[in-house]
Every structure is written in C-alpha cells, then in structure tokens.
Design a protein around this motif. Structure first.
Motif, PDB file in Angstrom:
ATOM      1  N   UNK A 173       0.830  -1.206   0.000  1.00 47.40           N
ATOM      2  CA  UNK A 173       0.000   0.000   0.000  1.00 47.40           C
ATOM      3  C   UNK A 173       0.863   1.255   0.000  1.00 47.40           C
ATOM      4  N   UNK A 174       1.692   1.408   1.029  1.00 44.32           N
ATOM      5  CA  UNK A 174       2.521   2.607   1.177  1.00 44.32           C
ATOM      6  C   UNK A 174       3.649   2.300   2.149  1.00 44.32           C
ATOM      7  N   UNK A 175       4.739   3.047   2.109  1.00 44.60           N
ATOM      8  CA  UNK A 175       5.858   2.781   3.021  1.00 44.60           C
ATOM      9  C   UNK A 175       5.485   2.855   4.488  1.00 44.60           C
ATOM     10  N   UNK A 176       4.543   3.729   4.838  1.00 45.33           N
ATOM     11  CA  UNK A 176       4.173   3.915   6.244  1.00 45.33           C
ATOM     12  C   UNK A 176       3.184   2.863   6.736  1.00 45.33           C
ATOM     13  N   UNK A 177       2.750   1.941   5.847  1.00 42.30           N
ATOM     14  CA  UNK A 177       1.773   0.939   6.255  1.00 42.30           C
ATOM     15  C   UNK A 177       2.245  -0.492   5.992  1.00 42.30           C
ATOM     16  N   UNK A 178       3.507  -0.648   5.607  1.00 42.42           N
ATOM     17  CA  UNK A 178       4.041  -1.965   5.248  1.00 42.42           C
ATOM     18  C   UNK A 178       5.377  -2.171   5.949  1.00 42.42           C
ATOM     19  N   UNK A 179       5.531  -3.290   6.614  1.00 42.18           N
ATOM     20  CA  UNK A 179       6.787  -3.592   7.304  1.00 42.18           C
ATOM     21  C   UNK A 179       7.811  -4.160   6.320  1.00 42.18           C
ATOM     22  N   UNK A 180       9.066  -4.179   6.756  1.00 42.72           N
ATOM     23  CA  UNK A 180      10.106  -4.779   5.928  1.00 42.72           C
ATOM     24  C   UNK A 180       9.788  -6.247   5.648  1.00 42.72           C
ATOM     25  N   UNK A 219       4.732  -6.642 -11.919  1.00 43.79           N
ATOM     26  CA  UNK A 219       4.238  -5.268 -12.070  1.00 43.79           C
ATOM     27  C   UNK A 219       3.723  -4.819 -10.705  1.00 43.79           C
ATOM     28  N   UNK A 220       4.407  -3.839 -10.132  1.00 45.84           N
ATOM     29  CA  UNK A 220       4.069  -3.375  -8.783  1.00 45.84           C
ATOM     30  C   UNK A 220       3.702  -1.896  -8.801  1.00 45.84           C
ATOM     31  N   UNK A 221       3.036  -1.462  -7.744  1.00 45.54           N
ATOM     32  CA  UNK A 221       2.766  -0.048  -7.534  1.00 45.54           C
ATOM     33  C   UNK A 221       2.789   0.229  -6.044  1.00 45.54           C
ATOM     34  N   UNK A 222       3.037   1.479  -5.663  1.00 44.29           N
ATOM     35  CA  UNK A 222       3.042   1.873  -4.259  1.00 44.29           C
ATOM     36  C   UNK A 222       2.756   3.368  -4.176  1.00 44.29           C
ATOM     37  N   UNK A 223       1.975   3.764  -3.166  1.00 49.70           N
ATOM     38  CA  UNK A 223       1.784   5.194  -2.899  1.00 49.70           C
ATOM     39  C   UNK A 223       3.106   5.734  -2.352  1.00 49.70           C
TER      40      UNK A 223
END
Length: 362
Positions: A144-151, A165-169
């Motif tokens: 979803x986004x860097x602030x909502x996904x752990x390593x 094919x990836x996407x991220x906010x």
C-alpha cells in the motif's frame, strides 16, 4: 488497427473530426472500490485525516457501493479511458469487471505496519488475488505505502512468484519522509488513533523512498504514485537502483487528487527534466471530482505550462500502457493494435481549454 494510410488511399466514407485524435487513455492509478465515497471526505484536510476517513467510514450498503462502481466505470469509459491500474482491498469490483468494459491490472494491496501481522495480512491479500485470478491473469500483490508496510511484508511481496508489475503510494506528503528520517510527524499520531503499536519502528535517517526501495528487487515495472515530496536525490537513488537491477520505474501523477487532499503538487518540471518515465492517474472519487485523464492534463497544463500537450498525451497513453505491461495492444496507433480512439475537442494552438472534452470514438 489495420493500418494508417494517406487520404487518397483511404477509400470512401471518410469521417472528419475537429480536434486531436489520440489512442485511448490509460488510467495508471485508480481506486474503483471507493467510488461510493464521492464528496464524502472534505477537501484539503491532509493525508492522515483522509486516510482515517477512508479506513473508518468506507463501509456503505453493498448495493450502493456496486451502483457507484458501475457508474464510475461508465464515467471512465465515456471519458476515453481504455485500461486501468486499479487498487483492490476487497473483491467488490469483480462483478463489474466481469463485464469486461475496460481492461484492468488489478493491484491487490497488502498492508500491515507491525511485522507480526505480515503473514496473516499477506494471506488475506493472497485470497483476494486468487479471486481476481479467476477473472483475469493481470494481477499483482502490491504494498500500500511505506508507512503501512513492514520490511517483512515487503519481503513477502518481493518474493511472490510472477509479481512483476508493482505499484506503491510514494511520498504523498512530507510527513512520510519525516517518519523515516526521525520518527516524527503526523503518522505517529495516526498510528495512535488506529491503535497501531509503532514502538518497534526505528527510523533509517533517510527519505521514505531511499528506505524502502532496496526491499523491492524482482519487479519489471514499478509505478510510484503521487510523488509530491520526491526530490532530485530520490530520483537519482531510484535511477541507480533501477539500473543495477535492470528494472523500470514509472512516476504516476494524480494532480487533482493531490490538490483535493493536501493542496500540493509534485515538482513535475523536475521529474520531466530528470527524464523520468511519467504516467497519469485519477486516484479515486473519494479524492477527486471526476475520473478523467483529460481533466488531469488540464490541471498539469495550468500549473506546468512549459510541458507540451504532446508530451502529456504520451504520459496518458503509451507510457501508461508500458507501465501496466499492456503496450502490446494499447497506447499507440500501430498496425495490429486495438488502442481505442479518443477525440479531444476545444483544442487551440496545441493546448486544451477549460471547455475541452474527451469523447470515445472507438
């Protein structure tokens, strides 16, 4: 498409149009499942307040949600959009997508900031992925986004087979960079309101993009969405990462959504000057007044007049098709393709006006 030919060789029944004919638009970023939230969230309240509204107030009657999804897809169709990179957090859009009115790359989002929830949250996303796979092969599980996904979650996404094919906010607000640089800013308060324990988190001292991008190494196409606070150092970091891994990154602009949520815009001139691959998206009706790529172009033209309409139409067509891995059939007028045909009227001296409209011809 059979061919492009000169007028003397075209035969009879030639139709003439006033304006610009272009391939069908590619909407590289949309949340069709949030269409029922149109006008529900106030404008310009900031990203974290917007997120809280979406999380806690998105549950409407399912019949109302389905009706809004159908209307939103029809709106995109009428506005000349032929394909969509659509964010999915549930299976609510499947009934409409079975009608195959538009072509979709379904981006099934995975989220979960605390590492202990990574596996269960990923499994939930996998269940959704399998439901969409029964409809179409063009699906990915994405962060979803860097602030909502752990390593740990990034690792599960990176290692998922066929996830090319990836996407991220990405860097939608400066608070995102503040979180990763020094563990300060609006997201700390948002975690508290959502009862998320962020005590485990240690800031990297780097920007958001420079922190998470090394976790993703196996994609062929990565669409970074929003990029409001992406700077030259981030772009240079991304270019080095991409060149080392033979990866392709695209920067998706959703200017009307940015103005709706934060009243800020990305530095589009910087992105263009740095030679970034740029695509366009509408985001959702929760953060936009319409789903129209032409309206996104109008906003970009107003705020970045040095960028030509021809360049922006490339962003809206062939670049988007390449980003979603659909350029074998969409995005340009070439023999053998079926890109759709859109008429843009109200064009003067290669610029669009307030009254310009996009109309699907084919």
């Amino acid at each position: 498409m059979i061919d492009i030919t000169d007028v003397p060789d075209a035969g009879d029944d030639i139709e003439k149009f006033g304006g610009i004919l272009c391939p069908g638009f590619i909407n590289a970023h949309c949340h069709l499942e949030l269409s029922h939230m149109k006008r529900h969230i106030p404008e310009r309240t900031g990203l974290t307040d917007f997120i809280l509204k979406v999380v806690f107030e998105r549950n409407f009657d399912e019949a109302e949600i389905q009706s809004a999804i159908e209307a939103a897809e029809n709106e995109q169709f009428q506005n000349g959009i032929v394909a969509v990179g659509d964010i999915c957090n549930n299976t609510l859009t499947i009934p409409q997508k079975t009608r195959r009115k538009l072509r979709y790359r379904n981006f099934i989002e995975a989220s979960g900031f605390p590492p202990p929830v990574a596996e269960s949250r990923f499994q939930r996303s996998l269940d959704f992925y399998l439901a969409y796979e029964a409809l179409s092969p063009e699906n990915s599980i994405v962060p979803h986004a860097p602030y909502s996904v752990s390593q740990k979650m990034f690792g599960l996404i990176n290692d998922f087979p066929g996830n090319d094919v990836l996407t991220i906010h990405n860097q939608e607000t400066q608070a995102e960079n503040e979180l990763f640089k020094n563990k300060q800013g609006d997201f700390i308060e948002m975690y508290q309101k959502m009862n998320i324990d962020a005590s485990f988190f240690e800031p990297s001292g780097k920007s958001s993009l420079q922190t998470y991008l090394p976790y993703l190494k196996n994609y062929k196409s990565l669409v970074l969405v929003h990029n409001v606070c992406t700077d030259a150092a981030d772009i240079e970091f991304e270019k080095l990462h991409s060149s080392k891994q033979d990866l392709t990154t695209y920067y998706c602009l959703c200017p009307n959504a940015n103005l709706y949520i934060t009243n800020m815009l990305p530095d589009v001139n910087l992105l263009a000057r740095q030679g970034c691959n740029i695509v366009l998206g509408t985001d959702s009706l929760a953060s936009n007044h319409q789903l129209s790529i032409l309206e996104e172009i109008k906003t970009l033209q107003k705020n970045f007049p040095a960028i030509s309409l021809a360049t922006m139409l490339q962003w809206a067509t062939i670049n988007g098709a390449k980003a979603l891995k659909m350029d074998e059939n969409l995005g340009s007028f070439e023999k053998g393709k079926k890109p759709g045909v859109v008429l843009i009227d109200g064009v003067s001296s290669t610029t669009v006006s307030k009254i310009s409209a996009a109309k699907r011809i084919l």
